[in-house]
Write an enzyme that holds these catalytic residues in place. Structure first.
Site, short mmCIF file in Angstrom:
data_model
loop_
_atom_site.label_atom_id
_atom_site.label_comp_id
_atom_site.label_asym_id
_atom_site.label_seq_id
_atom_site.Cartn_x
_atom_site.Cartn_y
_atom_site.Cartn_z
N GLU C 85 59.75 22.26 0.20
CA GLU C 85 60.97 22.64 0.90
C GLU C 85 61.07 24.16 0.95
O GLU C 85 62.04 24.69 1.50
CB GLU C 85 62.21 22.13 0.16
CG GLU C 85 62.37 20.64 0.15
CD GLU C 85 63.64 20.21 -0.56
OE1 GLU C 85 63.58 19.26 -1.35
OE2 GLU C 85 64.71 20.83 -0.31
N CYS C 117 62.50 16.25 -1.09
CA CYS C 117 61.79 16.18 -2.36
C CYS C 117 60.57 15.27 -2.35
O CYS C 117 59.86 15.19 -3.35
CB CYS C 117 62.73 15.72 -3.48
SG CYS C 117 64.02 16.93 -3.83
N HIS C 241 61.84 9.63 -9.29
CA HIS C 241 62.24 11.01 -8.95
C HIS C 241 63.39 11.43 -9.83
O HIS C 241 64.33 10.66 -10.04
CB HIS C 241 62.64 11.06 -7.47
CG HIS C 241 63.18 12.39 -7.05
ND1 HIS C 241 62.40 13.53 -7.02
CD2 HIS C 241 64.42 12.78 -6.67
CE1 HIS C 241 63.15 14.55 -6.62
NE2 HIS C 241 64.37 14.13 -6.40
#
Lengths: 389, 133, 352
Positions: C85, C117, C241
Site C-alpha cells: 500500500e 493488506c 491477518h
C-alpha cells in the site's frame, strides 16, 4: 640554486564578507594593487592566469580569463586554472612555465563565496571531492578531514581529550598570528577553551578546526628571473615549483593519515631548490582544517609521522619560535577564499622575505608554501628565496 | 542541474546496487569502483566482479553540517570501510550514532534510499552499511 | 497433480520501534486502555532512508539465502510481484528496483500489486499461477509496507513497517513448504481506503469489523477447509491477518482453533500491522520454527475487500534452511532502537 621566476609585485584584498564587491571588483583590487606594487604598466603584462574554484557553481560565472584581461584593458592570453583549493598553487606553477616564452606574467586568484547560504557553499565545495562516491554518499568537506583526524587519533594512539587540545592549539596559534594582520578575516585571538568547546561540525572537528567561508583575491606579478632587477630592488625568487596529484577520493588513498601528493610535491620542490626542509625558515601550509596542518607538518618532513603534536605542544610553530608556520594566520584565521589562497600564501611569504610582514620572522632566507586541492587530490609546493646565492 | 539527472545515476545502478567492480585478469587485484587500468599491474584486461557485502570500519565521522541533499538526515555517520576483497570506500553508516561505532568493527551492506529528488523527481537507491550483528 | 511450493522464504523488519505509551502520551490518552483494547505493545517504524522498496530488497535477499539449494536461482526467476500500500511511486514499479538489486537476469515479467493488506498474498497467488502454467520456472512474490496512518487516528498505534518474500517453484524436491491449496473470497466492500492524492488512509469505523474483516476471513477459511476436506484440528498452525491482537484471536476462537495453533504466528503485539507484510511476516515466523510435514492454514485480509486462504505443508528440507539467515523473531526482538514521538514523526515524514 636556479631561480624559476621573480616576484616583482604583490596585491591582496582583505579576506572576509564583501557585500559590495563581486568577482570582478575583488579581482580588480588585487590585480591593480599588484601592478602598482611592481611599478610596471598593465600594457607590459603578456599573459594572465586566474585561479578559481566555485565561480560557476556559486555565481554562474565561468570564463574568468576574459574578465581578468578586461579589467586591465588588454587582450593577452588569459587562462582560468582550477584544481579545487590548490587552484592558486597550480596557477603559479602554470605561470612559471609560461615564463619560458613570456617575460612578464600576472597570476591571480579570486573567490566569491558569501552570495549564497552555507548549505549551498558546503555542497559546492564538495566538487573538490568525488561527486559520485563521496558527495553522493553524504560526505562533506569537513567530514573528509574529520575521517583523517579520527584515523590519525586511532593510528597514533591519542586519547580524545589530548588530541582535542592539540588541534585547538593550532587554531589558537593561527588566530594569534591573524590578530596582527589587518587583511585577515578574523584579526582576533581565541582561547583554548573556546576551541575545545565549540560546536561539532563533523566529529571530531569543531567550529574552530575549520577554515571559514571567505571572499577575497590576491595577485602576483612574475617575471623572468634575469629581468627582475630591471623592475625592483627587492625581488623575491621562486626557486622551486612542484605539483603532484593523487586519487580523487579519500578512501582510495594508500593512507588516511598522510597525503602522498604533498610528500611527492615537497620532495620534488626540495630537489629543485637543492636544499633540505631544515633550511626553510618560514612556512605557509594548507590548514583548511587544523588536522590538515598537523598532517602537513609530517608530510613536508618538518616532523616524523605521528610526532608533529610534540612541536604543537611545545608551541614551536609560532612566528617567533623555531619553526614558524602560517604567520599570516593560515586558512583558519586569515580566511580561505579558495581560489585565492595559493596566491595569498605567496603574497605573505614575499612580505616575509622582504621584511615587510606583520608577524615578521627574523632573518628569513627561504620560505615554503604548501597548497592542497580537495582532500589531497592535488598538492602544490613552492620554495622562495630572499636572494640568489 | 545535474542533481535531477536520471542517466547520471542510472548508469551506476549495477555498481551501486550490487557492489559490481572489476577484477584484473592478470594479477587478480579487485577494484571498486570500476577502473580502466589495473591499479596494481597496469593491465587493461579487466572483468566484471561482484564484491562481497562485508567490510571493516577504518574511520568514521558524525556529520552535523550537511550538504543540501542530506539536511533531513543530519546528524548522520559516514565511514571509510575496507571491503573484504580489499577496496576501500566511503559510505553512510545507517541506524547508528557515533557512540555505536568503533574503528575495526565489522559492517555489512544494506539497501537504502540515498537521495530523493524532491517530491516529484526520481528516488535514488544504493548501499549503506550497518553494524554486522 | 502438480502443486506450487516455496523454495525459499525471508523477511525484514526495520530496527526502530515506538511504544504505545509514547504515542498515547502525546495525545493525553490512557495507554493501558489502548494496549488492552488492541492487544498491542509497540510497532516497527522504518528508518529515514528505508521504504517499501528497500525493505522488499532485504526480504528478497533473505529468501534467496534460504534457496541456495537451487543453483543459480537468481538467473532463473522470471516473474516478480511486489504487493504494497506504500509503493514509493504511484507509477514506476517497485518490482524492477527489487529485480535490479538482486541481479536477476532481464528475462522477467514484473508488476506491482495493490489490494490493501492482502496485496502480498495476491502477489503470491500470481506467482503460483505463473509457475503452475509453466510460464515461469521460478517466481518471486513479496508483501511489504511502510504503513501510513493519519495523525490522531487509532491506526497510528498499529501502522507498522516490514515485509516478507517467497520464491515459488514447481519442483517438489526443492520445496521447503508445499502450497497444497489456495482459495479466495472477495466482495466490493469499502471498509478502508486511500484516495490516490492522499497520503494517509481512511476507514469506516466499526464497519471494518463484522461485514469486512470477519465476514471475509471466516468465509475464506470455512470454504477452503470444506472444499478440500479439512477440519480445524488438522492444522498445526493457523495464521489470520492481524490488524490488531483482538480480531485474529476472535475469529480463530469462532472457527474452533486452539491457542497453541495461533501462538507461533501471532506476532502483532510487538510488531504492529505491517499491512501487505502482515501474512508474509507471520508465515515467515511459523516457517522459522515448524517441523517437517506440518500443516499451516494462512488467511489474509485486504480491505476493499477480500481474503486469500492457503493450506501449506512443510517438507523435510525446511529445517535445513531455517537458520541460513536472520529469522523473523530475531528481526522482531533484537537490536531495537526506540523512538520518541517527535523522532517518529520525522521518520514518517520521509516515507513519502
Amino acid at each position: 640554486m636556479k631561480a624559476l621566476a621573480a616576484i616583482i609585485g604583490i596585491g591582496i584584498t582583505k579576506f572576509g564578507e564583501h557585500w559590495n564587491k563581486g568577482i570582478k571588483e575583488l579581482l580588480a583590487e588585487a590585480q591593480l594593487k599588484a601592478l602598482e606594487d611592481s611599478g610596471i604598466s598593465e600594457k607590459d603584462i603578456q599573459q594572465i592566469y586566474v585561479a578559481n574554484m566555485c565561480a560557476d557553481s556559486l555565481s554562474g560565472q565561468l570564463h574568468l580569463g576574459s574578465i581578468a584581461s578586461q579589467i586591465l584593458g588588454i587582450n593577452v592570453p588569459s587562462y582560468r586554472v582550477e584544481a579545487a583549493c590548490a587552484s592558486g598553487g597550480v596557477a603559479i606553477n602554470a605561470a612559471i612555465n609560461a615564463l619560458r616564452h613570456k617575460d612578464i606574467v600576472l597570476v591571480s586568484g579570486v573567490e566569491k563565496m558569501t552570495d549564497v547560504d552555507t548549505a549551498k557553499v558546503t555542497t559546492a565545495l564538495m566538487g573538490a571531492g568525488n561527486e559520485e562516491w563521496e558527495e553522493f554518499h553524504g560526505a562533506t568537506f569537513p567530514a573528509l578531514y574529520a575521517l583523517m583526524a579520527n584515523a590519525y587519533m586511532h593510528e597514533f594512539g591519542f586519547a580524545e581529550e589530548k588530541f582535542r587540545e592539540i588541534l585547538s592549539k593550532i587554531a589558537v596559534k593561527n588566530h594569534k598570528h591573524a590578530s596582527k594582520n589587518p587583511f585577515a578575516q578574523f584579526p582576533r585571538e581565541i582561547t583554548l577553551q573556546q576551541a575545545n568547546n565549540a560546536s561539532i561540525v563533523a566529529y571530531p572537528l569543531r567550529l574552530f578546526d575549520c577554515s571559514p567561508i571567505s571572499d577575497g583575491a590576491a595577485a602576483l606579478v612574475l617575471c623572468k628571473p634575469e629581468l627582475a632587477k630591471k623592475f625592483c630592488d627587492n625581488p623575491v625568487y621562486v626557486v622551486a615549483s612542484a605539483v603532484a596529484t593523487d586519487t580523487l577520493a579519500l578512501a582510495e588513498r594508500e593512507s588516511l593519515t598522510s597525503l602522498k601528493a604533498t610528500r611527492l610535491a615537497a620532495n620534488d620542490a626540495l630537489n629543485q631548490a637543492g636544499i633540505s626542509i631544515k633550511d626553510i625558515n618560514v612556512f605557509e601550509v594548507h590548514d583548511c582544517f587544523t588536522i590538515a596542518e598537523l598532517i602537513a607538518m609530517e608530510d613536508l618532513g618538518i616532523a616524523e609521522r605521528g610526532k608533529a603534536s610534540k612541536l604543537i605542544e611545545e608551541e614551536q610553530t609560532y612566528y617567533d619560535a623555531s619553526i614558524p608556520i602560517n604567520p599570516s594566520g593560515g586558512l583558519k584565521a586569515f580566511g580561505h577564499a579558495v581560489g585565492a589562497t595559493g596566491i595569498k600564501q605567496a603574497v605573505e611569504l614575499t612580505k616575509q622575505l622582504r621584511n615587510e610582514a606583520y608577524c615578521q620572522v627574523e632573518n628569513a632566507e627561504f620560505a615554503l608554501s604548501h597548497n592542497v586541492g580537495g582532500s589531497g587530490g592535488t598538492a602544490a609546493v613552492h620554495i622562495y628565496a630572499r636572494r640568489l646565492l | 542541474m545535474f542533481r535531477s539527472s536520471v542517466p547520471l545515476r542510472w548508469r551506476r545502478y549495477a555498481e551501486r546496487y550490487r557492489l559490481i567492480g572489476n577484477k584484473c585478469k592478470k594479477c587478480g587485484n579487485v577494484h571498486y569502483p570500476k577502473v580502466e587500468i589495473c591499479e596494481k599491474c597496469g593491465s587493461k584486461e579487466l572483468e566484471e566482479y561482484k564484491l562481497k557485502p562485508y567490510g571493516k570500519l577504518l574511520s568514521f565521522s558524525e556529520v552535523y553540517s550537511p550538504t543540501e541533499e542530506f539536511s533531513a538526515y543530519a546528524p548522520y555517520c559516514v565511514g571509510i570501510i575496507q571491503l573484504e576483497e580489499g577496496p576501500k570506500i566511503l559510505a553512510m553508516i545507517a541506524d547508528v550514532k557515533k557512540e555505536d561505532l568503533k574503528i575495526g568493527m565489522k559492517l555489512k551492506a544494506c539497501f537504502r534510499k540515498l537521495y530523493k529528488d524532491g517530491n516529484n523527481g526520481v528516488i535514488h537507491y544504493g548501499l549503506k552499511f550497518t553494524p554486522y550483528f | 497433480m502438480q502443486n506450487a511450493g516455496i523454495v525459499g522464504y525471508g523477511c525484514y523488519i526495520p530496527r526502530y520501534r515506538i511504544k504505545v505509551e509514547e504515542i498515547a502520551k502525546h495525545y493525553g490518552k490512557n495507554a493501558e486502555e489502548i494496549k488492552r483494547g488492541l492487544m498491542l505493545e509497540e510497532k516497527s517504524v522504518p528508518a529515514k532512508d528505508e521504504d517499501s522498496a528497500t525493505i522488499a530488497v532485504e526480504a528478497a535477499k533473505n529468501a534467496l539465502k534460504r534457496a541456495e539449494h537451487v543453483a543459480e536461482l537468481h538467473k532463473k526467476i522470471s516473474a516478480v510481484y511486489v504487493g504494497s500500500e506504500s509503493h514509493p511511486y504511484a507509477v514506476k514499479p517497485t518490482a524492477t528496483i527489487v529485480a535490479e538489486a538482486l541481479g536477476l537476469s532481464n528475462n522477467y515479467t514484473a508488476a506491482d500489486t495493490e489490494f490493501a493488506c492482502k496485496a502480498g498474498t495476491a502477489s503470491l497467488q500470481m506467482a503460483m499461477g505463473l509457475c503452475l502454467s509453466n510460464i515461469a520456472e521460478y517466481a518471486l512474490a513479496i508483501g511489504v509496507d511502510t504503513s501510513q496512518a493519519a495523525k490522531g487516528d487509532a491506526l497510528e498505534y498499529s501502522a507498522a513497517a516490514g515485509g516478507g518474500a517467497f520464491i515459488i517453484g514447481t519442483k517438489r524436491n526443492e520445496f521447503v513448504a508445499e502450497i497444497l491449496h489456495t482459495l479466495s473470497f472477495s466482495t466490493d466492500t469499502p471498509d478502508f481506503w486511500r484516495r490516490s492524492t492522499q497520503l494517509t488512509p481512511k476507514h469506516a469505523g466499526r464497519f471494518t469489523g463484522e461485514p469486512a474483516y470477519f465476514k471475509h476471513v471466516a468465509t475464506a477459511a470455512k470454504m477452503i477447509m470444506e472444499k478440500y476436506g479439512y477440519k480445524p484440528e488438522d492444522f498445526n498452525y493457523v495464521i489470520f491477518h492481524q490488524p490488531n491482537g483482538k480480531f485474529p484471536l476472535r475469529v480463530a476462537k469462532k472457527l474452533g482453533f486452539k491457542e497453541e495453533q495461533i501462538k507461533p504466528g501471532f506476532i502483532v503485539p510487538k510488531l504492529g500491522n505491517t499491512y501487505s507484510g502482515n501474512i508474509p511476516l507471520s508465515l515467515n515466523a511459523v516457517l522459522d520454527i515448524a517441523a517437517e510435514n506440518e500443516l499451516i492454514l494462512a488467511v489474509s485480509y485486504g480491505s476493499g475487500a477480500g481474503s486469500d486462504a492457503f493450506i501449506i505443508k512443510t517438507t523435510p528440507l525446511l529445517k535445513e534452511v531455517q537458520s541460513k539467515t536472520t529469522k523473523a523473531l530475531q528481526y522482531l526482538n533484537e537490536n531495537k532502537i526506540y523512538l520518541s514521538y517527535a523522532e517518529y514523526l520525522q521518520h514518517m515524514e520521509m516515507i513519502h
